[in-house]
Write a protein that holds these residues in place. Structure first.
Motif: not given
Length: 472
Positions: A8-11, A153-168, A212-218
């Motif tokens: 994370l530090t390197t990125s 029919q009897s299974e619940s629906q699981l989903v993925h969501y992708r974001d950043s821990a910090v504000l871009l 820093m500007p444009y920091t992004y942590i997926p």
């Protein structure tokens, strides 16, 4: 596996270097910085809503006033971005005042990581040393990916969501925190970026400082979401205006369930005997919110009228609860039509310059749905000239000619098109046009003329002698 601290530090360092190299070509206000940022992500439905509260400051040593604040999005977010709204907040608590601000997309190709920038135009430029608070709302569609992609029919629906821990952000962010509201307590996994906390259905990332500007942590979230993923693939809405006192609305829907695809055989017996377990991710009811004082409401498909609907109305709104002929599971489709009439006096007005205009509502009346492709056709009375649509956001529009009963030259039709529509697009819009009242006499005169010619023909026929023999 969550990313290591070294990775994370390197990125973050690489992103900081990229932003430093490209900063000279970006239209930034040199003195702007984000003093504090709070990001709240609402995942409780099928549509993702993100609320940003930003306290921005123009540095005391800034060279000039700041007239705009930039908001950054990733290329993936822009693909699913439906709408962006911004407001300036003044006052505290119950005395808060909100001022809507203009938001415009910037066409840039030199930003780090391909970030897309939107400009929020400030109503009053920020002088050096001044600060203000902004609230930004943006809506993402098709951002929750079903995983697994197929369920029974009897299974619940699981989903993925992708974001950043910090504000871009294109600015230095002094302090920030992110809250993510989940639809249920069942969270299979989530990426941890210390400090990370969980309380019930809510995740908290932060507080993080001096980013820093444009920091992004997926981050990647995997959770249960059985909310109906109702998607209108295509909606064609036809609005016919009659100056004899009525507005007729006809809406053609192509609806689908956009969640995890159904696999296996559908059992109606199991669905009805165990409704709380079988088909939890499906839906069989849709609520449409119509204008008040509607009349002659109907709901049908290719087969005919569908009787499984309920209409509730009062002086403020009308709600139509409809049920398709069968429950919708992931990947299933249905088509249907809703029609109703409205009194003309509630929607037709006259401007100061003598032009008339119709005031309607954009978007779809179906609640909690996404409309991939929307077409609105406003059919003006015959004889209308110089139509001009006024919509509070960008749409594609053109003119065409429609024909109906007793039309001679056809009716001017304003066609509006827009993609990726959500509930926030349901705002008033107007169509201005010129109309000479003499054209209202066209259809009555045609009917009178037709009846007159019929009787003349009858009289002439009765007085004609078509016999061959001569009279004695």
């Amino acid at each position: 596996m969550p990313p290591s601290l070294a990775t994370l530090t390197t990125s973050i360092l690489l992103l900081s270097l990229l932003s430093a190299v490209s900063s000279s070509s970006l239209p930034q206000e040199n003195g702007i910085r984000v003093v504090s940022a709070e990001k709240r992500v609402d995942l409780t439905g099928s549509i993702v809503k993100v609320f940003l509260t930003l306290k921005v400051e123009n540095a005391a040593d800034a060279a000039s006033d700041a007239s705009q604040v930039l908001v950054a999005f990733t290329p993936t977010e822009v693909e699913h971005l439906s709408i962006v709204k911004a407001m300036k907040v003044e006052g505290k608590r119950k005395k808060k005042a909100y001022t809507p601000l203009s938001v415009q997309a910037l066409d840039l190709t030199t930003t780090p990581n391909g970030a897309c920038l939107y400009s929020v135009q400030l109503s009053t430029p920020l002088k050096p040393g001044e600060a203000t608070t902004l609230e930004v709302l943006y809506v993402l569609t098709h951002s929750q990916e079903p995983f697994p992609a197929e369920i029974s029919q009897s299974e619940s629906q699981l989903v993925h969501y992708r974001d950043s821990a910090v504000l871009l952000s294109p600015y230095n962010v002094m302090e920030q925190v992110t809250y993510i509201k989940m639809p249920s307590n069942r969270i299979e996994s989530f990426t941890r970026v210390d400090p990370t906390g969980r309380a019930g259905t809510e995740l908290k990332y932060g507080t993080y400082k001096n980013q820093m500007p444009y920091t992004y942590i997926p981050i990647l979230l995997h959770y249960e979401n059985n909310h109906p993923f109702a998607i209108v693939e295509e909606l064609v809405c036809k609005v016919e205006i009659s100056h004899w006192g009525n507005v007729q609305i006809t809406e053609h829907y192509k609806l689908k369930h956009g969640g995890a695809r159904h696999k296996g055989v559908f059992s109606r017996l199991e669905y009805q005997s165990r409704p709380s377990i079988s088909g939890t991710s499906s839906f069989k009811k849709i609520l449409a919110r119509l204008p008040p004082r509607v009349h002659s409401v109907y709901y049908r498909d290719e087969i005919g009228n569908i009787s499984s609907s309920h209409l509730r109305s009062d002086s403020h709104k009308t709600e139509l609860e409809i049920e398709p002929r069968y429950p919708l599971f992931g990947g299933w489709h249905c088509t249907f039509t809703i029609g109703y009439g409205m009194p003309l006096q509630d929607f037709l007005f006259e401007s100061d310059d003598g032009r008339r205009y119709i005031n309607l509502t954009f978007g779809s009346p179906l609640l909690d749905t996404v409309v991939d492709d929307l077409t609105i056709k406003v059919v003006l009375p015959e004889g209308s000239k110089n139509p001009q649509p006024v919509v509070p956001f960008l749409v594609d529009h053109h003119l065409e000619t429609s024909y109906s009963y007793l039309d001679v030259v056809g009716r001017t039709t304003v066609v509006l098109k827009k993609k990726n529509i959500v509930g926030e697009h349901n705002v008033p819009f107007q169509v201005h046009y010129e109309f000479n009242p003499i054209f209202m006499l066209a259809e009555p005169l045609m009917l009178i003329s037709a009846v007159f010619l019929f009787f003349v023909s009858c009289i002439a026929y009765l007085h004609m002698d078509l016999s061959i023999a001569k009279s004695s």
